[in-house]
Design an enzyme around this catalytic site. Structure first.
Site, short mmCIF file in Angstrom:
data_model
loop_
_atom_site.label_atom_id
_atom_site.label_comp_id
_atom_site.label_asym_id
_atom_site.label_seq_id
_atom_site.Cartn_x
_atom_site.Cartn_y
_atom_site.Cartn_z
N ASP A 132 5.42 -5.93 -3.29
CA ASP A 132 4.59 -4.86 -3.83
C ASP A 132 3.14 -5.36 -3.81
O ASP A 132 2.86 -6.51 -3.48
CB ASP A 132 5.06 -4.44 -5.24
CG ASP A 132 4.59 -3.03 -5.57
OD1 ASP A 132 3.69 -2.52 -4.88
OD2 ASP A 132 5.10 -2.42 -6.53
C1 BGC Z 1 3.18 0.40 -6.31
C2 BGC Z 1 4.14 0.71 -5.19
C3 BGC Z 1 3.39 1.25 -3.99
C4 BGC Z 1 2.32 0.25 -3.60
C5 BGC Z 1 1.55 0.65 -2.36
C6 BGC Z 1 1.98 -0.40 -5.87
O1 BGC Z 1 1.01 -0.46 -6.86
O2 BGC Z 1 3.89 -0.28 -7.32
O3 BGC Z 1 5.10 1.63 -5.61
O4 BGC Z 1 4.26 1.50 -2.95
O5 BGC Z 1 1.41 0.11 -4.68
O6 BGC Z 1 0.73 1.71 -2.58
#
Ligand code: BGC
Length: 717
Positions: A262
């Site tokens: 993530d």
């Molecule tokens: C979130 C994810 C997301 C990623 C990319 C993160 O802050 O937890 O769910 O896919 O950002 O945007």
């Protein structure tokens, strides 16, 4: 297809590490795309950036093309970049938030919506979506409950798998399919106190029975990628949690697709106090199977060194790179690195009449009629409508995580009603604001006056859309005090009042439910929300959503969910009793439980029959549930089958959904819905860490959560 093994053989270690790295588009091009996390300076050379394998957070296909063109000019291996985005509930034409989709109990709707999103996303330059999010949830304070299908593992898995199949299609190389990345592995929905990014502590049986199955179902459906969660699980960050990432994901589930961190989660290992420095963080992430590092530079800074030191075999690096090249290959990027990204196609696809129809229909199927004391549907012949409240003419109802969706392109409730009942006079009064601390009642008098003069009142209330989604935890999920007071004042002036409510989570509607005779909950319904609400209010559509998550009576009940274990000295609804499992201020059951949802039809559950009352583990039971639509109104009913294991070596949930089907009914139509119960459906995770069933008595019921009916028993021998 490209010969990726040959390409790999010609790559330097640094070029390989580039493939394992993903950054925001703004490192490559000027963009006003929203960042989903910070954008720390990466300390990377231009040379390094030219090797980066994938991109997220770009805005337009034009930007995507520019980035790809520039990259292909600079990369001597001519390996196209992979473009990823959070296509969560639509790309440009927005459909209801995933929690609302859960309430549709309808995989057809989910598939249609996801296909539409995939088509639009491809035109926008997207090749991979960070969807589905299948984090099982029990605490409505958490802002990300909006991204989940709800508090039931079966539903969560079915909805997640439907999205994976719809986004990816049969063949990834087909021009309107994109790859899906299931997230956030695992247990993110269990954050303590519903607080974003908080620690998660879950027992093995809760994890195995409720939290893990949906991720597995999505992988079984073929999801190409998986994203570990931000949270620690039993004290270890998910991304480097060997029990999760190796024992379960690789050894037990045999997952061989791509693991992506993530946002900045590799660096978070340091912040969580589990790595001392970047090098240790890189080692822990890579060792536990993280192939792509999103938005942090530890692989670029340290992976080569770790390989030189012999910590990792160069083979392990090659395996990770091959997985990524293979996905690029199967998406057809080596033949067409732009893959359908086109400005010219946009108007034919985005917000087309067909796409708006899909979004409107979905919003109608997801809305839940929570209360109706015989006042809905309203007649289209009504003369004067008072339309009151902060959401009466508010475009901000598409829901967050809206990708390229634009608030201003949504249909407001006012616009929806104007189109449907053009001859009625509408008096619009905002009454009050929608923020939690709004206290200005100067709009009350005119709202009450409008209500008193009108034939009917439609009261549009809720929490602002940016109160849910990532980082938006709430300590109090009650409908705001001022809105409750407005509702009380308005409904005393005119009892013909129906409330339409909006939220990205279950909210506490206890006061509202006392004061108004009808509540239609729209969640955040997307681009066509206002049109769908109008159709439902005036009977052009019949509500059929059922809650996929419980609505507490008071915030202090959180976490509250239907499939809990038996509670000692659980008291009946009503007065407070000493030495019972009571709350002083409220009931111990939710205000509206999982499975609740009314209709304009009148469904009568007539019978539940079992083909056998005793089975061996090899046998199955045929269950038949007969339902009659005792009304002139065509409608749909989600028929649910619940199971209870009466006594086992572990305490078992008081109820557990084991099957459901959404069924259309004509006026006065009777249907018999059939389910099969197998021994597998009766299994649980026991203290010896095995999924087993135990002989004994089981009960099957229909109805929903706190309102089970027609219970029948059988014995597993
Ligand atoms: C979130 C994810 C997301 C990623 C990319 C993160 O802050 O937890 O769910 O896919 O950002 O945007």
């Amino acid at each position: 297809m490209a010969d990726i093994k040959r390409i790999l053989a010609g790559m330097t270690v640094r070029e390989k590490i580039g493939q394992l790295t993903q950054y925001n588009a703004n490192l490559f091009v000027d963009t006003d795309a929203a960042l989903t996390g910070g954008n720390a300076s990466m300390g990377l050379s231009d040379e390094d950036l030219s090797k980066v394998g994938s991109v997220l957070n770009f805005k337009t296909p034009c930007e995507m093309r520019k980035i790809q063109e520039k990259h292909l000019r600079r990369d001597r291996n001519k390996i196209p970049m992979l473009f990823m985005m959070d296509v969560i509930h639509g790309f440009r034409t927005m459909y209801p938030i995933p929690l609302a989709l859960g309430c549709s109990f309808d995989t057809d709707i989910v598939e249609k919506c996801s296909r539409m999103a995939a088509r639009e996303a491809v035109a926008g330059g997207v090749q991979v979506t960070f969807t589905p999010m299948v984090d099982y949830i029990r605490d409505a304070r958490w802002g990300r409950v909006m991204e989940s299908a709800g508090e039931d593992a079966l539903l969560n898995g079915i909805m997640g798998a439907a999205q994976v199949k719809a986004f990816q299609g049969e063949d990834l190389s087909a021009p309107d399919n994109i790859a899906a990345c299931v997230k956030h592995f695992a247990g993110y929905g269990g954050v303590e106190a519903g607080r974003e990014y908080n620690a998660v502590e879950l027992s093995e049986h809760i994890m195995r029975e409720h939290y893990l199955p949906a991720y597995k179902k999505c992988l079984d459906a073929g999801a190409e990628m998986i994203m570990p969660a931000f949270n620690t699980l039993s004290g270890v960050p998910s991304i480097c949690n060997s029990r999760l990432m190796k024992t379960i994901l690789k050894d037990e589930w045999d997952f061989n697709g791509i693991v992506i961190s993530d946002y900045g989660a590799v660096l978070d290992i340091i912040r969580l106090g589990v790595a001392e420095d970047e090098k240790e963080a890189a080692r822990l992430a890579f060792e536990n199977g993280c192939d792509i590092e999103m938005c942090s530079p530890t692989y670029f800074h340290h992976l080569e060194e770790l390989i030189d030191e012999g910590v990792f075999d160069a083979k392990r690096l090659d395996e990770a790179v091959l997985r990524i090249l293979d996905l690029k290959n199967r998406l057809g990027l080596f033949e067409d690195p732009y893959r359908g990204a086109s400005e010219t196609e946009e108007p034919e696809i985005y917000l087309s009449a067909a796409h708006r129809d899909i979004a409107r229909n979905a919003a109608e199927e997801c809305a839940v009629l929570l209360k109706n004391d015989n006042i809905l549907p309203f007649s289209c012949n009504v003369k004067k409508i008072a339309l009151i409240g902060p959401f009466a003419d508010n475009h901000k109802i598409i829901g967050v995580w809206s990708c390229n969706g634009k608030d201003e392109e949504s249909v407001t409730i006012k616009q929806g009603i104007e189109r449907l009942v053009p001859n009625a006079e509408i008096i619009l009064e905002q009454g009050c604001g929608d923020e939690w601390d709004d206290a200005d009642k100067s709009g009350f008098d005119s709202a009450v006056k409008a209500a008193a003069e009108a034939d009917i009142v439609i009261l549009c209330l809720g929490e602002p859309q940016d109160y849910s989604g990532e980082g938006n935890t709430r300590a109090d999920i009650s409908l705001h005090k001022i809105q409750c007071e407005l509702a009380e004042a308005v409904s005393s002036a005119n009892p013909n009042t129906a409330a339409v409510t909006f939220s990205g989570r279950p909210i506490v509607l206890t006061s509202l439910a006392k004061n108004v005779p009808a509540i239609l909950h729209m969640w955040f319904p997307g681009t066509e929300g206002g049109a769908a609400a109008a159709n439902l209010l005036f009977g052009k559509a019949n509500p059929c959503g059922k809650l996929s998550v419980s609505f507490p009576e008071l915030t202090g009940q959180c976490p509250i969910y239907y499939n809990h274990l038996p509670i000692l000295r659980d008291r009946e609804k009503g007065a407070h009793h000493p030495f019972c499992s009571n709350y002083i201020e409220c009931e111990s059951v939710p205000l509206y439980s999982f499975g609740h949802g009314l209709s304009y039809s009148n469904f009568i559950y007539e019978d539940l029959t079992l083909s056998k009352d005793e089975i061996t583990a090899e046998e199955t039971i045929d269950v038949e549930i007969t339902v009659y639509n005792d009304s002139n109104t065509v409608g749909k009913e989600t028929v649910m089958l619940y199971m209870r294991d009466v006594a086992a070596s572990n305490a078992r949930p008081v109820q557990q959904l084991i099957a459901f089907e959404k069924v259309p009914f004509g006026a006065h139509e009777r249907k018999t819905i059939k389910f099969k119960v197998t021994e597998q459906m009766l299994r649980f995770w026991n203290n010896d860490n095995k999924f087993i069933s135990e002989p004994g008595e089981f009960r099957l019921s229909t109805g929903y959560a706190d309102h089970l009916i027609l219970t029948k028993k059988f014995i597993l021998k």
